[in-house]
Design an enzyme around this catalytic site. Structure first.
Site, PDB file in Angstrom:
ATOM      1  N   ASN A   9       5.050   0.853   4.579  1.00  0.00           N
ATOM      2  CA  ASN A   9       5.712  -0.434   4.318  1.00  0.00           C
ATOM      3  C   ASN A   9       6.207  -0.962   5.652  1.00  0.00           C
ATOM      4  O   ASN A   9       7.215  -0.515   6.171  1.00  0.00           O
ATOM      5  CB  ASN A   9       6.873  -0.198   3.338  1.00  0.00           C
ATOM      6  CG  ASN A   9       7.723  -1.438   3.138  1.00  0.00           C
ATOM      7  OD1 ASN A   9       7.335  -2.540   3.545  1.00  0.00           O
ATOM      8  ND2 ASN A   9       8.878  -1.272   2.509  1.00  0.00           N
ATOM      9  N   TRP A  10       5.465  -1.911   6.183  1.00  0.00           N
ATOM     10  CA  TRP A  10       5.795  -2.417   7.523  1.00  0.00           C
ATOM     11  C   TRP A  10       7.020  -3.330   7.518  1.00  0.00           C
ATOM     12  O   TRP A  10       7.525  -3.689   8.573  1.00  0.00           O
ATOM     13  CB  TRP A  10       4.605  -3.174   8.110  1.00  0.00           C
ATOM     14  CG  TRP A  10       3.378  -2.342   8.354  1.00  0.00           C
ATOM     15  CD1 TRP A  10       3.214  -1.001   8.064  1.00  0.00           C
ATOM     16  CD2 TRP A  10       2.149  -2.773   8.944  1.00  0.00           C
ATOM     17  NE1 TRP A  10       1.956  -0.591   8.436  1.00  0.00           N
ATOM     18  CE2 TRP A  10       1.283  -1.656   8.979  1.00  0.00           C
ATOM     19  CE3 TRP A  10       1.684  -3.995   9.438  1.00  0.00           C
ATOM     20  CZ2 TRP A  10      -0.018  -1.726   9.495  1.00  0.00           C
ATOM     21  CZ3 TRP A  10       0.392  -4.080   9.949  1.00  0.00           C
ATOM     22  CH2 TRP A  10      -0.439  -2.949   9.979  1.00  0.00           C
ATOM     23  N   LYS A  11       7.445  -3.746   6.343  1.00  0.00           N
ATOM     24  CA  LYS A  11       8.576  -4.681   6.200  1.00  0.00           C
ATOM     25  C   LYS A  11       8.332  -5.929   7.068  1.00  0.00           C
ATOM     26  O   LYS A  11       7.180  -6.334   7.240  1.00  0.00           O
ATOM     27  CB  LYS A  11       9.888  -3.971   6.534  1.00  0.00           C
ATOM     28  CG  LYS A  11      10.048  -2.677   5.730  1.00  0.00           C
ATOM     29  CD  LYS A  11      11.425  -2.086   5.776  1.00  0.00           C
ATOM     30  CE  LYS A  11      11.454  -0.812   4.937  1.00  0.00           C
ATOM     31  NZ  LYS A  11      12.767  -0.181   4.867  1.00  0.00           N
ATOM     32  N   HIS A  95      11.607  -3.136  -4.317  1.00  0.00           N
ATOM     33  CA  HIS A  95      12.184  -2.441  -3.162  1.00  0.00           C
ATOM     34  C   HIS A  95      13.692  -2.702  -3.101  1.00  0.00           C
ATOM     35  O   HIS A  95      14.144  -3.802  -3.433  1.00  0.00           O
ATOM     36  CB  HIS A  95      11.503  -2.910  -1.872  1.00  0.00           C
ATOM     37  CG  HIS A  95      11.862  -2.040  -0.709  1.00  0.00           C
ATOM     38  ND1 HIS A  95      13.039  -2.178  -0.027  1.00  0.00           N
ATOM     39  CD2 HIS A  95      11.220  -0.979  -0.159  1.00  0.00           C
ATOM     40  CE1 HIS A  95      13.098  -1.244   0.914  1.00  0.00           C
ATOM     41  NE2 HIS A  95      12.008  -0.508   0.854  1.00  0.00           N
ATOM     42  N   GLU A  97      15.610  -3.336  -0.744  1.00  0.00           N
ATOM     43  CA  GLU A  97      16.016  -4.489   0.069  1.00  0.00           C
ATOM     44  C   GLU A  97      15.918  -5.773  -0.740  1.00  0.00           C
ATOM     45  O   GLU A  97      16.744  -6.680  -0.592  1.00  0.00           O
ATOM     46  CB  GLU A  97      15.170  -4.534   1.356  1.00  0.00           C
ATOM     47  CG  GLU A  97      15.612  -3.450   2.335  1.00  0.00           C
ATOM     48  CD  GLU A  97      14.516  -2.874   3.207  1.00  0.00           C
ATOM     49  OE1 GLU A  97      13.453  -3.495   3.366  1.00  0.00           O
ATOM     50  OE2 GLU A  97      14.733  -1.764   3.742  1.00  0.00           O
ATOM     51  N   GLU A 167      13.217   6.027  -3.953  1.00  0.00           N
ATOM     52  CA  GLU A 167      13.772   5.758  -2.628  1.00  0.00           C
ATOM     53  C   GLU A 167      15.296   5.670  -2.715  1.00  0.00           C
ATOM     54  O   GLU A 167      15.837   4.594  -3.024  1.00  0.00           O
ATOM     55  CB  GLU A 167      13.229   4.436  -2.082  1.00  0.00           C
ATOM     56  CG  GLU A 167      11.725   4.403  -1.917  1.00  0.00           C
ATOM     57  CD  GLU A 167      11.305   3.416  -0.847  1.00  0.00           C
ATOM     58  OE1 GLU A 167      10.688   3.848   0.126  1.00  0.00           O
ATOM     59  OE2 GLU A 167      11.630   2.222  -0.971  1.00  0.00           O
ATOM     60  N   GLY A 173      15.964   3.913   6.157  1.00  0.00           N
ATOM     61  CA  GLY A 173      16.252   3.404   7.490  1.00  0.00           C
ATOM     62  C   GLY A 173      17.472   4.033   8.147  1.00  0.00           C
ATOM     63  O   GLY A 173      17.954   3.545   9.167  1.00  0.00           O
ATOM     64  N   SER A 213      13.448   7.509   5.169  1.00  0.00           N
ATOM     65  CA  SER A 213      13.458   8.293   6.408  1.00  0.00           C
ATOM     66  C   SER A 213      12.428   9.426   6.406  1.00  0.00           C
ATOM     67  O   SER A 213      12.696  10.515   6.922  1.00  0.00           O
ATOM     68  CB  SER A 213      14.869   8.837   6.702  1.00  0.00           C
ATOM     69  OG  SER A 213      15.763   7.760   6.927  1.00  0.00           O
ATOM     70  N   GLY A 234       8.633   3.641   5.868  1.00  0.00           N
ATOM     71  CA  GLY A 234       9.023   2.411   6.548  1.00  0.00           C
ATOM     72  C   GLY A 234       8.863   2.564   8.053  1.00  0.00           C
ATOM     73  O   GLY A 234       7.766   2.416   8.602  1.00  0.00           O
ATOM     74  N   GLY A 235       9.955   2.893   8.722  1.00  0.00           N
ATOM     75  CA  GLY A 235       9.986   2.957  10.191  1.00  0.00           C
ATOM     76  C   GLY A 235       8.834   3.728  10.810  1.00  0.00           C
ATOM     77  O   GLY A 235       8.202   3.256  11.771  1.00  0.00           O
TER      78      GLY A 235
HETATM   79  P1  PGA Z   1      12.250   4.118   6.053  1.00  0.00           P
HETATM   80  O1  PGA Z   1      11.949   3.041   4.903  1.00  0.00           O
HETATM   81  O2  PGA Z   1      11.075   5.078   6.066  1.00  0.00           O
HETATM   82  O3  PGA Z   1      12.359   3.329   7.316  1.00  0.00           O
HETATM   83  O4  PGA Z   1      13.510   4.818   5.676  1.00  0.00           O
HETATM   84  C1  PGA Z   1      11.362   3.418   3.682  1.00  0.00           C
HETATM   85  C2  PGA Z   1      11.221   2.216   2.774  1.00  0.00           C
HETATM   86  O5  PGA Z   1      12.122   1.346   2.769  1.00  0.00           O
HETATM   87  O6  PGA Z   1      10.223   2.087   2.053  1.00  0.00           O
END
Ligand code: PGA
Length: 252
Positions: A9-11, A95, A97, A167, A173, A213, A234-235
């Site tokens: 997930n590149w966001k 998600h 967010e 999640e 993050g 993470s 994500g990251g």
């Molecule tokens: P993260 O994000 O790996 O940066 O913690 C995961 C996500 O939000 O899908």
């Protein structure tokens, strides 16, 4: 046995050219590996060009969101059919967010799921508790409410095209991942609830990713848990080498 599924997930990250290079790095690293399912989920404006990069390879394309209508006067929104049109196979919905920043409810997420499945997309449905909810022992109640609300009227048949991503919000993050045992406990609970909602066969078949993470150094132990069937990253999905290491951890 459930095939592991690693999705990036590149966001709201990368430029067009950086996204192309990242996707090309993932494609090269995955090569013809099919023991694990791999997908990248770039920002909307780059989907069409990254579709060209992953075309004809085992790397699938996903979007990070959609609107639950086919078309019409919804300025700024993107329909599931448009995502199919640009070459997506997956869409992430729910998600944290989007739940937190954009106040998306389970009822709205449920509409997105039906619209996305109806258009022929596979859905990655994210669920997870906040730190406050975990500390007040409400994790299972929260997961239960999210599952029940988001999956309303999703039959066992429809569920075949749904992937779940557990999640925990406090792990996203932050660099603080859930321990393998915390992830396993949550996943086992989620699988049990899916069984109650859609039947035992659907529960056994559904892929449940862990997200929050996930890094190259913790991926193998997380993915080694019996009910952890993949990762939503994500990251660490923004560097091809890191992402590919997590993909390799999914080959068992
Ligand atoms: P993260 O994000 O790996 O940066 O913690 C995961 C996500 O939000 O899908």
């Amino acid at each position: 046995m459930r095939k592991k599924f690693i999705a990036g997930n590149w966001k709201m990250n990368t430029s067009g050219i950086d996204g192309e290079l990242l996707a090309a790095g993932v494609v090269n690293g995955v090569a013809d590996e099919t023991r694990v399912t791999v997908a990248v989920c770039p920002p909307f404006p780059f989907l069409a060009r990254i579709a060209q990069v992953v075309k004809g390879t085992p790397v699938a394309l996903g979007a990070q969101n959609c609107y639950p209508k086919a078309n019409g006067a919804f300025t700024g929104e993107i329909s599931p059919g448009m995502l199919i049109d640009v070459g997506c196979q997956y869409v992430i919905v729910g998600h944290s967010e989007r739940r937190q920043i954009f106040k998306e409810s389970d009822a709205f997420i449920n509409q997105k799921i039906h619209a996305a499945l109806g258009a022929g997309l596979r859905v990655i449905l994210c669920i997870g508790e906040t730190l406050d909810e975990r500390q007040s022992n409400r994790t299972e109640a929260v997961l239960d409410a999210q599952l029940t609300g988001s999956l309303a009227n999703v039959t066992a048949e429809l569920l075949r095209n749904v992937v779940l991503a557990y999640e925990p919000v406090w792990a996203i993050g932050t660099g603080v991942n859930a321990t393998p045992q915390q992830a396993q406990d949550a996943h086992a609970f989620v699988r049990k609830r899916v069984g109650q909602l859609c039947g035992a066969a659907a529960a056994q078949a559904i892929v449940i990713q862990y997200g929050g993470s996930v890094k190259p150094d913790n991926a193998a132990t997380l993915l080694g848990q019996p009910d952890v069937d993949g990762a939503l990253v994500g990251g660490a999905s923004l560097k091809a080498d890191d992402f590919l290491e997590i993909v390799r951890a999914g080959i068992q």
